[in-house]
Design a protein around this motif. Structure first.
Motif, PDB file in Angstrom:
ATOM      1  N   GLU A   1       0.839  -1.202   0.000  1.00 18.75           N
ATOM      2  CA  GLU A   1       0.000   0.000   0.000  1.00 18.75           C
ATOM      3  C   GLU A   1       0.876   1.255   0.000  1.00 18.75           C
ATOM      4  OE1 GLU A   1      -3.306   0.436  -0.145  1.00 18.75           O
ATOM      5  OE2 GLU A   1      -3.716  -1.708  -0.281  1.00 18.75           O
ATOM      6  N   TYR A   2       1.910   1.257   0.829  1.00 23.72           N
ATOM      7  CA  TYR A   2       2.804   2.407   0.933  1.00 23.72           C
ATOM      8  C   TYR A   2       3.505   2.658  -0.399  1.00 23.72           C
ATOM      9  CZ  TYR A   2       6.680   5.332   2.407  1.00 23.72           C
ATOM     10  OH  TYR A   2       7.596   6.339   2.512  1.00 23.72           O
ATOM     11  N   LEU A   3       4.058   1.600  -1.008  1.00 22.20           N
ATOM     12  CA  LEU A   3       4.765   1.757  -2.276  1.00 22.20           C
ATOM     13  C   LEU A   3       3.852   2.290  -3.368  1.00 22.20           C
ATOM     14  CD1 LEU A   3       7.041  -1.406  -2.464  1.00 22.20           C
ATOM     15  CD2 LEU A   3       7.782   0.967  -2.280  1.00 22.20           C
TER      16      LEU A   3
ATOM     17  N   PRO B   1       5.234   8.513  -5.384  1.00 22.60           N
ATOM     18  CA  PRO B   1       5.517   8.849  -6.786  1.00 22.60           C
ATOM     19  C   PRO B   1       6.525   7.841  -7.353  1.00 22.60           C
ATOM     20  CG  PRO B   1       5.738  10.782  -5.387  1.00 22.60           C
ATOM     21  CD  PRO B   1       5.562   9.603  -4.484  1.00 22.60           C
ATOM     22  N   LYS B   2       6.491   7.657  -8.663  1.00 21.18           N
ATOM     23  CA  LYS B   2       7.311   6.634  -9.316  1.00 21.18           C
ATOM     24  C   LYS B   2       8.800   6.764  -8.981  1.00 21.18           C
ATOM     25  CE  LYS B   2       8.310   4.614 -13.796  1.00 21.18           C
ATOM     26  NZ  LYS B   2       8.038   4.662 -15.223  1.00 21.18           N
TER      27      LYS B   2
ATOM     28  N   GLU C   1      13.558   4.575  -6.178  1.00 23.36           N
ATOM     29  CA  GLU C   1      14.693   4.834  -5.287  1.00 23.36           C
ATOM     30  C   GLU C   1      14.610   3.964  -4.031  1.00 23.36           C
ATOM     31  OE1 GLU C   1      16.575   8.490  -2.674  1.00 23.36           O
ATOM     32  OE2 GLU C   1      15.140   8.940  -4.246  1.00 23.36           O
ATOM     33  N   LEU C   2      13.446   3.868  -3.443  1.00 27.35           N
ATOM     34  CA  LEU C   2      13.266   3.060  -2.242  1.00 27.35           C
ATOM     35  C   LEU C   2      13.486   1.576  -2.536  1.00 27.35           C
ATOM     36  CD1 LEU C   2      12.504   2.982   0.738  1.00 27.35           C
ATOM     37  CD2 LEU C   2      10.128   2.786   0.046  1.00 27.35           C
ATOM     38  N   ILE C   3      12.965   1.102  -3.650  1.00 27.69           N
ATOM     39  CA  ILE C   3      13.154  -0.303  -4.031  1.00 27.69           C
ATOM     40  C   ILE C   3      14.629  -0.580  -4.258  1.00 27.69           C
ATOM     41  CG2 ILE C   3      12.730  -1.990  -5.861  1.00 27.69           C
ATOM     42  CD1 ILE C   3       9.896  -0.756  -6.082  1.00 27.69           C
ATOM     43  N   ASN C   4      15.324   0.340  -4.920  1.00 29.71           N
ATOM     44  CA  ASN C   4      16.762   0.157  -5.157  1.00 29.71           C
ATOM     45  C   ASN C   4      17.517   0.059  -3.840  1.00 29.71           C
ATOM     46  OD1 ASN C   4      16.558   0.147  -7.897  1.00 29.71           O
ATOM     47  ND2 ASN C   4      17.093   2.288  -8.150  1.00 29.71           N
ATOM     48  N   ARG C   5      17.210   0.954  -2.916  1.00 28.83           N
ATOM     49  CA  ARG C   5      17.910   0.928  -1.629  1.00 28.83           C
ATOM     50  C   ARG C   5      17.562  -0.322  -0.837  1.00 28.83           C
ATOM     51  NH1 ARG C   5      16.519   5.930   1.280  1.00 28.83           N
ATOM     52  NH2 ARG C   5      15.815   7.033  -0.529  1.00 28.83           N
TER      53      ARG C   5
END
Length: 59
Positions: free
Chosen positions: A10-12, A16-17, A22-26
């Motif tokens: 839900e948060y993801l 914004p894309k 960026e969050l997924i990469n980290r």
């Protein structure tokens, strides 16, 4: 565990894309670009999420 997964999805989806990528990469431990395999996994994750919402009549 399942509740955490649902909250994370839900948060993801609300981000914004650019921030989501960026969050997924980290989270995956990478600072650079997402690899082709990871992109496929992310797409599958997102499409599974959308299918769940459609089945639950929330979309």
């Amino acid at each position: 565990m399942n509740t955490d997964y649902i909250i994370a999805k839900e948060y993801l989806n609300k981000l914004p894309k650019e921030q989501r990528i960026e969050l997924i990469n980290r989270t995956l431990g990478q600072e650079g670009a997402v690899t082709k395999k990871e992109r496929q996994q992310i797409r599958k994750f997102c499409s599974d999420y959308i299918k769940e919402k459609i089945r639950a009549n929330k979309i």
